[in-house]
Write an enzyme that holds these catalytic residues in place. Structure first.
Site, PDB file in Angstrom:
ATOM      1  N   SER A  25       0.995  -1.265  -0.153  1.00  0.00           N
ATOM      2  CA  SER A  25       0.006  -0.006  -0.008  1.00  0.00           C
ATOM      3  C   SER A  25       0.932   1.290  -0.128  1.00  0.00           C
ATOM      4  O   SER A  25       1.948   1.216   0.555  1.00  0.00           O
ATOM      5  CB  SER A  25      -0.848   0.029   1.456  1.00  0.00           C
ATOM      6  OG  SER A  25      -1.564   1.245   1.577  1.00  0.00           O
ATOM      7  N   TYR A  65      -2.361  -0.646   9.866  1.00  0.00           N
ATOM      8  CA  TYR A  65      -2.186  -1.079   8.540  1.00  0.00           C
ATOM      9  C   TYR A  65      -0.977  -0.577   7.970  1.00  0.00           C
ATOM     10  O   TYR A  65      -0.009  -1.334   7.277  1.00  0.00           O
ATOM     11  CB  TYR A  65      -3.513  -0.537   7.891  1.00  0.00           C
ATOM     12  CG  TYR A  65      -3.645  -0.654   6.551  1.00  0.00           C
ATOM     13  CD1 TYR A  65      -4.176  -1.976   5.942  1.00  0.00           C
ATOM     14  CD2 TYR A  65      -3.303   0.101   5.346  1.00  0.00           C
ATOM     15  CE1 TYR A  65      -4.275  -2.317   4.656  1.00  0.00           C
ATOM     16  CE2 TYR A  65      -3.331  -0.272   4.037  1.00  0.00           C
ATOM     17  CZ  TYR A  65      -3.763  -1.348   3.734  1.00  0.00           C
ATOM     18  OH  TYR A  65      -3.731  -1.615   2.253  1.00  0.00           O
TER      19      TYR A  65
END
Length: 264
Positions: free
Chosen positions: A142, A155
């Protein structure tokens, strides 16, 4: 006479392939001729994007947090279908919260999938790839791994760990002809993205506009290309990196975020 598809005859293992980016990756690889073992925690009917290539896709249940289950599936796959040429780590979870409200359970669960799962799968397949002297692995991370995001500490940290793990692995296996790269998407139209919008109380159109335009109060710069990614945009990047067109690319982190991070 047309040329054979560029991945013709190759066997690919894709995690998190039940929907979203994982399903798009499975479809993109199958469209290029690969046979795909598409794994997910609870695989169901093939997503629409993958159905035209159903004869090349085998769905299998897999919990990437279970190292023994990963080793078993990889061994069974190679016994029944042949050597795994391509592995793509897509399985991931997002449990958003400010750090002050982040629970130990949410932190552990996030790392169990996003980081431990990547390690389990990567270790199992590259052990075999190095022995054969060939193979390609891609971890879908990501852009949050490279730029701070409020409310996404677990995350972002788990994805940053997955990126560096993949690079270190790539360094270790390069001499054996195995390439390891990462693809780092930005905001993408997936169930995970839609769940974030729902949690924020915004309708999809408003939330998407805020992402594209940027939000100074959230320290977001917006998306210079003016659109949110489709899962197929990420899948195309993965398909390139596992192909022979990328044969001299390894240890690379390819951002596919429309310029959202300004590659900070």
């Amino acid at each position: 006479m047309s040329a054979a598809p560029e991945l013709d005859g190759r066997l690919a293992l894709v995690t998190g392939a039940g929907r979203g980016i994982g399903a798009a990756v499975a479809a993109a690889l199958a469209a290029r001729g690969a046979r795909v073992v598409a794994t997910d925690l609870a695989p169901g009917e093939l997503p629409a994007a993958a159905r035209p290539y159903a004869e090349r896709i085998t769905a299998r249940a897999l919990d990437v947090t279970d190292a023994a289950a990963v080793d078993t599936l990889v061994a069974e796959t190679e016994e029944s279908a042949g050597p795994i040429d391509i592995a793509v780590n897509v399985a991931g979870v997002l449990r958003g919260a400010p750090v002050a409200e982040l629970t130990d359970a949410d932190w552990a669960a996030t790392f169990a999938v996003n980081t431990d799962g990547v390690m389990h799968v990567s270790r199992a397949v590259t052990r075999r790839m190095t022995a054969r002297g060939r193979g390609s692995l891609v971890t879908v991370a990501s852009n949050a791994a490279g730029i701070p995001r409020a409310g996404m500490a677990a995350y972002a940290a788990s994805k940053a760990a997955a990126v560096m793990f993949t690079k270190c692995l790539g360094l270790e296996v390069a001499a054996h002809g195995v390439r390891c790269n990462t693809v780092s998407p930005g905001s993408t139209l997936t169930d995970m993205q839609r769940a974030m919008w729902t949690a924020s109380g915004q309708d999809a159109e408003t939330a998407a506009r805020h992402i594209i335009e940027g939000d100074l109060t959230a320290h977001r710069t917006g998306i210079p290309l003016g659109r949110i990614a489709d899962p197929s945009d990420i899948a195309e990047a993965v398909a390139f990196l596992v192909s022979d067109r990328a044969r001299h690319i390894t240890l690379h982190d390819l951002y596919v975020d429309g310029g959202a991070t300004l590659r900070a």
